[in-house]
Design an enzyme around this catalytic site. Structure first.
Site, mmCIF file in Angstrom:
data_model
loop_
_atom_site.group_PDB
_atom_site.id
_atom_site.type_symbol
_atom_site.label_atom_id
_atom_site.label_comp_id
_atom_site.label_asym_id
_atom_site.label_seq_id
_atom_site.Cartn_x
_atom_site.Cartn_y
_atom_site.Cartn_z
ATOM 1 N N GLU A 109 0.822 -1.216 0.000
ATOM 2 C CA GLU A 109 0.000 0.000 0.000
ATOM 3 C C GLU A 109 0.856 1.267 0.000
ATOM 4 O O GLU A 109 1.929 1.314 0.594
ATOM 5 C CB GLU A 109 -0.893 -0.017 1.248
ATOM 6 C CG GLU A 109 -1.788 1.202 1.388
ATOM 7 C CD GLU A 109 -2.556 1.235 2.705
ATOM 8 O OE1 GLU A 109 -3.553 1.960 2.788
ATOM 9 O OE2 GLU A 109 -2.130 0.540 3.660
ATOM 10 N N LYS A 145 -9.447 3.270 -2.085
ATOM 11 C CA LYS A 145 -9.708 2.661 -0.788
ATOM 12 C C LYS A 145 -11.042 3.143 -0.212
ATOM 13 O O LYS A 145 -11.284 4.344 -0.091
ATOM 14 C CB LYS A 145 -8.560 2.997 0.157
ATOM 15 C CG LYS A 145 -8.588 2.278 1.499
ATOM 16 C CD LYS A 145 -7.342 2.641 2.293
ATOM 17 C CE LYS A 145 -7.224 1.884 3.594
ATOM 18 N NZ LYS A 145 -5.976 2.235 4.317
ATOM 19 N N CYS A 155 -5.750 -2.630 2.901
ATOM 20 C CA CYS A 155 -5.415 -2.491 4.315
ATOM 21 C C CYS A 155 -6.626 -2.465 5.240
ATOM 22 O O CYS A 155 -7.206 -3.503 5.536
ATOM 23 C CB CYS A 155 -4.533 -1.262 4.509
ATOM 24 S SG CYS A 155 -3.568 -1.294 6.054
#
Length: 258
Positions: free
Chosen positions: A41, A110, A144
């Site tokens: 990431e 995200k 994540c």
């Protein structure tokens, strides 16, 4: 299917150095006969969020240029982890997927922003799932903190994903959560989970890798150490259908009551 997990120590706020290192590692993964290479990431800038105006990749152009060029040259699929991007005066944590002909086939911002690392103060959240096809296999990708939302994984597995990729910068203080949640997501979605974390430190956090590849039964196929490495794992996609036939959780879901 051979997957290369690229566990990196990132240079905080130094995209030039990180681009150099990422190209080096992708080339090494290709030499190891990987079919798919996976990056961590926010690998371009790391979490230097206060300087995104200078560091973020505008419209992802530099990242897309690098990944498409290398994918085409090396004939390798690239799960581009994620990078900080600037799009229409807003900043995002963006994943790019490029196939082995150099075609950009998916882009994902995200969805869940992590307040403990101040993402909500600097970044905009995405609102679309991330489903794509590589080598005739349906796959998905999240980032994540998305890991803590099982319903988001179920959205992807229900849409057909047999492999879900999870690039991350998951701090060492909560690495036990990382391991348990990754295994749980593999078991409950009966799919392969390929998770790539970073190593090293930034001014606020320490990262100790522990990247993982987990099979649909929950078997851990590989765990990275706490240093830079490229983990090579061969997976058999047919295992997904075998597990889903044996315990048909997707057919047995009670969508009428939840």
């Amino acid at each position: 299917m051979r997957i290369a997990c690229v566990q990196l120590n990132l240079a905080f706020g130094n995209p030039k150095e990180n681009f150099r290192k990422v190209e080096e590692k992708i080339r090494k993964a290709a030499m190891l006969n990987a079919e798919i290479v996976v990056l961590p990431e926010m690998w371009n800038s790391a979490y230097d969020l206060t300087h995104l105006e200078e560091l973020a990749d505008v419209n992802g152009e530099e990242t897309k240029s690098l990944l498409t060029r290398l994918a085409k040259e090396l004939h390798i699929h690239i799960i581009g982890g994620s990078v900080s991007t600037k799009k229409e005066n807003h900043f995002f944590n963006t994943m790019y997927i490029v196939n082995n002909t150099g075609e950009l086939i998916a882009e994902y911002d995200k969805a869940h922003l992590f307040k403990l690392m101040d993402e909500h103060l600097y970044l905009e959240a995405g609102a679309s799932k991330n489903i794509f096809t590589l080598s005739d296999v349906e796959m998905g990708g999240v980032i994540c903190y998305d890991l803590r939302f099982p319903e988001w994984f179920r959205v992807h597995s229900s849409a057909g994903a047999k492999v879900i990729f999870v690039p991350a910068q998951w701090p060492a203080t909560r690495v036990d959560h990382w391991k348990i949640l990754l295994q749980a997501r593999a078991i409950e979605n009966q799919c392969f989970i390929v998770a790539v974390n970073r190593v090293g430190e930034d001014p606020n956090n320490s990262f100790n890798g522990n990247s993982m590849v987990i099979a649909p039964w929950g078997e851990v196929l590989w765990v990275g150490a706490d240093e830079e490495t490229i983990g090579l794992v061969d997976i058999n996609i047919e295992e997904v259908e075998e597990v889903r036939k044996r315990i048909p959780v997707f057919k047995d879901r009670r969508v009428d009551i939840y």
